[in-house]
Motif scaffolding. Structure first.
Motif, PDB file in Angstrom:
ATOM      1  N   LEU A 155       0.819  -1.208   0.000  1.00 53.42           N
ATOM      2  CA  LEU A 155       0.000   0.000   0.000  1.00 53.42           C
ATOM      3  C   LEU A 155       0.857   1.265   0.000  1.00 53.42           C
ATOM      4  O   LEU A 155       0.362   2.340  -0.338  1.00 53.42           O
ATOM      5  CB  LEU A 155      -0.931   0.004   1.221  1.00 53.42           C
ATOM      6  N   GLY A 156       2.120   1.127   0.352  1.00 56.54           N
ATOM      7  CA  GLY A 156       3.012   2.278   0.316  1.00 56.54           C
ATOM      8  C   GLY A 156       3.278   2.775  -1.089  1.00 56.54           C
ATOM      9  O   GLY A 156       3.798   3.877  -1.278  1.00 56.54           O
ATOM     10  N   ARG A 157       2.920   1.974  -2.099  1.00 57.11           N
ATOM     11  CA  ARG A 157       3.108   2.386  -3.489  1.00 57.11           C
ATOM     12  C   ARG A 157       2.028   3.338  -3.970  1.00 57.11           C
ATOM     13  O   ARG A 157       2.167   3.945  -5.044  1.00 57.11           O
ATOM     14  CB  ARG A 157       3.106   1.155  -4.399  1.00 57.11           C
ATOM     15  N   ILE A 158       0.923   3.448  -3.218  1.00 55.32           N
ATOM     16  CA  ILE A 158      -0.181   4.309  -3.628  1.00 55.32           C
ATOM     17  C   ILE A 158      -0.492   5.301  -2.520  1.00 55.32           C
ATOM     18  O   ILE A 158       0.027   5.206  -1.408  1.00 55.32           O
ATOM     19  CB  ILE A 158      -1.434   3.489  -3.990  1.00 55.32           C
ATOM     20  N   GLY A 159      -1.350   6.259  -2.828  1.00 52.99           N
ATOM     21  CA  GLY A 159      -1.748   7.249  -1.847  1.00 52.99           C
ATOM     22  C   GLY A 159      -3.249   7.263  -1.652  1.00 52.99           C
ATOM     23  O   GLY A 159      -3.989   6.552  -2.343  1.00 52.99           O
ATOM     24  N   PRO A 160      -3.746   8.053  -0.722  1.00 52.86           N
ATOM     25  CA  PRO A 160      -5.188   8.158  -0.511  1.00 52.86           C
ATOM     26  C   PRO A 160      -5.907   8.520  -1.809  1.00 52.86           C
ATOM     27  O   PRO A 160      -5.414   9.325  -2.603  1.00 52.86           O
ATOM     28  CB  PRO A 160      -5.307   9.280   0.523  1.00 52.86           C
ATOM     29  N   GLY A 161      -7.046   7.866  -2.025  1.00 51.93           N
ATOM     30  CA  GLY A 161      -7.788   8.093  -3.257  1.00 51.93           C
ATOM     31  C   GLY A 161      -7.367   7.177  -4.388  1.00 51.93           C
ATOM     32  O   GLY A 161      -7.820   7.348  -5.520  1.00 51.93           O
ATOM     33  N   GLN A 162      -6.528   6.191  -4.068  1.00 48.18           N
ATOM     34  CA  GLN A 162      -6.118   5.212  -5.072  1.00 48.18           C
ATOM     35  C   GLN A 162      -6.453   3.803  -4.584  1.00 48.18           C
ATOM     36  O   GLN A 162      -6.565   3.548  -3.386  1.00 48.18           O
ATOM     37  CB  GLN A 162      -4.610   5.314  -5.342  1.00 48.18           C
ATOM     38  N   ALA A 163      -6.601   2.885  -5.547  1.00 47.62           N
ATOM     39  CA  ALA A 163      -6.917   1.496  -5.244  1.00 47.62           C
ATOM     40  C   ALA A 163      -5.809   0.594  -5.764  1.00 47.62           C
ATOM     41  O   ALA A 163      -5.018   0.987  -6.630  1.00 47.62           O
ATOM     42  CB  ALA A 163      -8.265   1.113  -5.864  1.00 47.62           C
ATOM     43  N   GLN A 164      -5.768  -0.629  -5.254  1.00 49.34           N
ATOM     44  CA  GLN A 164      -4.673  -1.542  -5.583  1.00 49.34           C
ATOM     45  C   GLN A 164      -5.171  -2.985  -5.574  1.00 49.34           C
ATOM     46  O   GLN A 164      -5.890  -3.401  -4.662  1.00 49.34           O
ATOM     47  CB  GLN A 164      -3.565  -1.367  -4.546  1.00 49.34           C
ATOM     48  N   TYR A 165      -4.773  -3.731  -6.598  1.00 49.02           N
ATOM     49  CA  TYR A 165      -5.031  -5.168  -6.620  1.00 49.02           C
ATOM     50  C   TYR A 165      -4.058  -5.840  -5.669  1.00 49.02           C
ATOM     51  O   TYR A 165      -2.856  -5.533  -5.666  1.00 49.02           O
ATOM     52  CB  TYR A 165      -4.832  -5.706  -8.035  1.00 49.02           C
ATOM     53  N   THR A 166      -4.558  -6.750  -4.836  1.00 49.55           N
ATOM     54  CA  THR A 166      -3.708  -7.397  -3.849  1.00 49.55           C
ATOM     55  C   THR A 166      -4.238  -8.795  -3.557  1.00 49.55           C
ATOM     56  O   THR A 166      -5.276  -9.206  -4.085  1.00 49.55           O
ATOM     57  CB  THR A 166      -3.629  -6.544  -2.563  1.00 49.55           C
ATOM     58  N   LEU A 167      -3.523  -9.531  -2.730  1.00 45.13           N
ATOM     59  CA  LEU A 167      -3.865 -10.918  -2.431  1.00 45.13           C
ATOM     60  C   LEU A 167      -3.870 -11.148  -0.926  1.00 45.13           C
ATOM     61  O   LEU A 167      -3.037 -10.601  -0.198  1.00 45.13           O
ATOM     62  CB  LEU A 167      -2.853 -11.878  -3.074  1.00 45.13           C
ATOM     63  N   CYS A 168      -4.799 -11.972  -0.502  1.00 49.71           N
ATOM     64  CA  CYS A 168      -4.802 -12.477   0.871  1.00 49.71           C
ATOM     65  C   CYS A 168      -4.310 -13.908   0.801  1.00 49.71           C
ATOM     66  O   CYS A 168      -4.984 -14.770   0.211  1.00 49.71           O
ATOM     67  CB  CYS A 168      -6.220 -12.412   1.442  1.00 49.71           C
ATOM     68  N   CYS A 169      -3.137 -14.164   1.342  1.00 45.00           N
ATOM     69  CA  CYS A 169      -2.531 -15.489   1.248  1.00 45.00           C
ATOM     70  C   CYS A 169      -2.549 -16.200   2.597  1.00 45.00           C
ATOM     71  O   CYS A 169      -2.559 -15.563   3.661  1.00 45.00           O
ATOM     72  CB  CYS A 169      -1.092 -15.394   0.753  1.00 45.00           C
ATOM     73  N   ALA A 170      -2.536 -17.516   2.546  1.00 42.09           N
ATOM     74  CA  ALA A 170      -2.353 -18.338   3.733  1.00 42.09           C
ATOM     75  C   ALA A 170      -0.858 -18.407   4.033  1.00 42.09           C
ATOM     76  O   ALA A 170      -0.016 -18.005   3.218  1.00 42.09           O
ATOM     77  CB  ALA A 170      -2.931 -19.721   3.507  1.00 42.09           C
ATOM     78  N   GLU A 171      -0.511 -18.946   5.181  1.00 40.96           N
ATOM     79  CA  GLU A 171       0.902 -19.006   5.562  1.00 40.96           C
ATOM     80  C   GLU A 171       1.717 -19.901   4.635  1.00 40.96           C
ATOM     81  O   GLU A 171       2.934 -19.733   4.511  1.00 40.96           O
ATOM     82  CB  GLU A 171       1.043 -19.478   7.006  1.00 40.96           C
ATOM     83  N   ASP A 172       1.058 -20.853   3.948  1.00 46.28           N
ATOM     84  CA  ASP A 172       1.782 -21.712   3.015  1.00 46.28           C
ATOM     85  C   ASP A 172       1.907 -21.102   1.625  1.00 46.28           C
ATOM     86  O   ASP A 172       2.432 -21.733   0.714  1.00 46.28           O
ATOM     87  CB  ASP A 172       1.116 -23.083   2.924  1.00 46.28           C
ATOM     88  N   GLY A 173       1.426 -19.846   1.452  1.00 43.91           N
ATOM     89  CA  GLY A 173       1.544 -19.149   0.172  1.00 43.91           C
ATOM     90  C   GLY A 173       0.354 -19.325  -0.744  1.00 43.91           C
ATOM     91  O   GLY A 173       0.287 -18.679  -1.795  1.00 43.91           O
ATOM     92  N   SER A 201      -5.818 -19.982  -6.246  1.00 38.85           N
ATOM     93  CA  SER A 201      -6.566 -20.691  -5.208  1.00 38.85           C
ATOM     94  C   SER A 201      -5.638 -21.025  -4.057  1.00 38.85           C
ATOM     95  O   SER A 201      -4.448 -20.696  -4.080  1.00 38.85           O
ATOM     96  CB  SER A 201      -7.182 -21.979  -5.778  1.00 38.85           C
ATOM     97  N   ARG A 202      -6.178 -21.722  -3.073  1.00 38.78           N
ATOM     98  CA  ARG A 202      -5.334 -22.177  -1.971  1.00 38.78           C
ATOM     99  C   ARG A 202      -4.247 -23.109  -2.474  1.00 38.78           C
ATOM    100  O   ARG A 202      -3.211 -23.284  -1.834  1.00 38.78           O
ATOM    101  CB  ARG A 202      -6.199 -22.885  -0.914  1.00 38.78           C
ATOM    102  N   GLU A 203      -4.466 -23.752  -3.623  1.00 37.51           N
ATOM    103  CA  GLU A 203      -3.478 -24.678  -4.187  1.00 37.51           C
ATOM    104  C   GLU A 203      -2.637 -24.026  -5.292  1.00 37.51           C
ATOM    105  O   GLU A 203      -1.696 -24.648  -5.783  1.00 37.51           O
ATOM    106  CB  GLU A 203      -4.176 -25.915  -4.770  1.00 37.51           C
ATOM    107  N   ILE A 204      -2.980 -22.811  -5.698  1.00 38.41           N
ATOM    108  CA  ILE A 204      -2.260 -22.130  -6.784  1.00 38.41           C
ATOM    109  C   ILE A 204      -1.720 -20.813  -6.239  1.00 38.41           C
ATOM    110  O   ILE A 204      -2.476 -19.866  -5.993  1.00 38.41           O
ATOM    111  CB  ILE A 204      -3.170 -21.879  -7.993  1.00 38.41           C
ATOM    112  N   SER A 205      -0.425 -20.737  -6.055  1.00 35.82           N
ATOM    113  CA  SER A 205       0.206 -19.570  -5.443  1.00 35.82           C
ATOM    114  C   SER A 205       0.290 -18.403  -6.431  1.00 35.82           C
ATOM    115  O   SER A 205       0.103 -18.580  -7.638  1.00 35.82           O
ATOM    116  CB  SER A 205       1.615 -19.933  -4.969  1.00 35.82           C
TER     117      SER A 205
END
Length: 340
Positions: free
Chosen positions: A51-69, A219-223
């Motif tokens: 998120l440090g790459r953007i500023g307020p008023g901007q959006a970013q594609y991101t991922l929520c990963c499990a500990e195994d990736g 997916s959980r099986e595709i990093s």
């Protein structure tokens, strides 16, 4: 969200988005707000992108990963300010993403699931700007930028994002005001040669762009490294969920990679079909596949063993229910992108 509208059809709706404009009701998408002192730093320490790459008023594609990736979900993060981040996960994963954040949130930071409180409407296509302007909405936004406005007495969030590869917008509005806004947007779209669009066109449009669908291409099986989303990982960050596992996979190299396949013969690849090399050995499996209305050929995304050495221009075969379909490995998107 219907597969297609009665007066449309997947091809007609797909073509409207590529040539004019389409209006989607994507209210099935999740919505959640993370708020409190230091909320942006907290989210940044959990999700993969920086998120440090953007500023307020901007959006970013991101991922929520499990500990195994593995990828729990891919989502859009809207940075409102240092103390508020609005998240748009996939519908089926909203509760899990919110719960994961809530379990580790420090005192003073709240995670609020707003799935039923808010609706999301998408206006996509080269005439999308004209539709917003005709509806009295601001449209002069940079890609992945958003603005909050008052419209018809309601608060509305407008972002230059989308899942089609075209110039487009996604609008977040209170659920009880969504119907009126949808009808207004649809009326304006009709004046521009557009129409309402359903899930079928959404899938063909995103596949033509090579955009992943969670549960198939990620997916959980595709990093992220296997699914072609390594660019959405802030590798220099000190912390995010799955960091150590992903750094290890990056160092070793992923055992398989997502490839884009374009049919050179007649046939339509679908998800879950074997991918073969020239000697007939199975080297992977398709994750998404469809008929491309823009190209008039079959296209697919496929996870292919890295050891097979399948690079751009290589020829492979997709086993379409026992019938060989020759394909060429190409670089996505399959069609030119007009999104930026």
């Amino acid at each position: 969200m219907p597969i297609q509208y009665a007066d449309g059809g997947v091809v007609a709706e797909h073509t409207a988005v590529r040539e004019a404009v389409g209006v989607f009701d994507v209210s099935h998408l999740g919505k959640a707000t993370v708020a409190g002192a230091g909320a942006s730093d907290f989210v940044n320490a959990c999700l993969t992108n920086d998120l440090g790459r953007i500023g307020p008023g901007q959006a970013q594609y991101t991922l929520c990963c499990a500990e195994d990736g593995g990828v729990v979900d891919d989502l859009i993060a809207y940075l409102v300010n240092d103390d508020e981040v609005f998240l748009v996960p996939n519908a089926a994963n909203t509760a899990e993403v919110a719960d994961r954040l809530r379990r580790v949130a420090p005192d003073g930071i709240s995670v609020t699931d707003q799935h039923t409180d808010l609706a999301v409407l998408a206006v996509q296509g080269p005439r999308s700007r004209a539709v917003l302007e005709a509806t009295g909405l601001p449209a002069d936004l940079d890609y992945m930028a958003f603005v909050d406005v008052e419209h018809g007495g309601r608060r509305l969030r407008i972002c230059r994002t989308g899942y089609t590869g075209e110039h487009g917008y996604e609008l977040v509005v209170d659920s009880d005001g969504a119907s009126d806004l949808f009808e207004a947007l649809l009326a304006a779209a009709g004046e521009e040669g557009g129409r309402a669009c359903g899930l079928g066109a959404r899938d063909t449009l995103r596949t033509e762009m090579g955009y992943p669908l969670h549960g198939q291409d990620l997916s959980r099986e595709i990093s992220p490294l296997q699914g072609g989303a390594r660019w959405a990982v802030g590798w220099r960050k000190d912390a995010f969920w799955g960091r150590e596992a992903l750094l290890g996979e990056k160092a070793e190299g992923p055992r398989r990679r997502l490839r884009a396949l374009r049919a050179t013969g007649r046939g339509i690849p679908r998800s879950g079909m074997p991918v073969l090399d020239g000697q007939g050995a199975v080297i992977g499996r398709t994750t998404s596949g469809t008929f491309s209305p823009s190209l008039r050929v079959g296209i697919a995304l496929a996870l292919v063993d890295s050891a097979a050495g399948v690079d751009l221009g290589a020829e492979v075969v997709v086993d379409v229910r026992g019938r060989p379909l020759p394909c060429e490995v190409v670089k996505p998107p399959f069609v030119p992108s007009h999104v930026r």
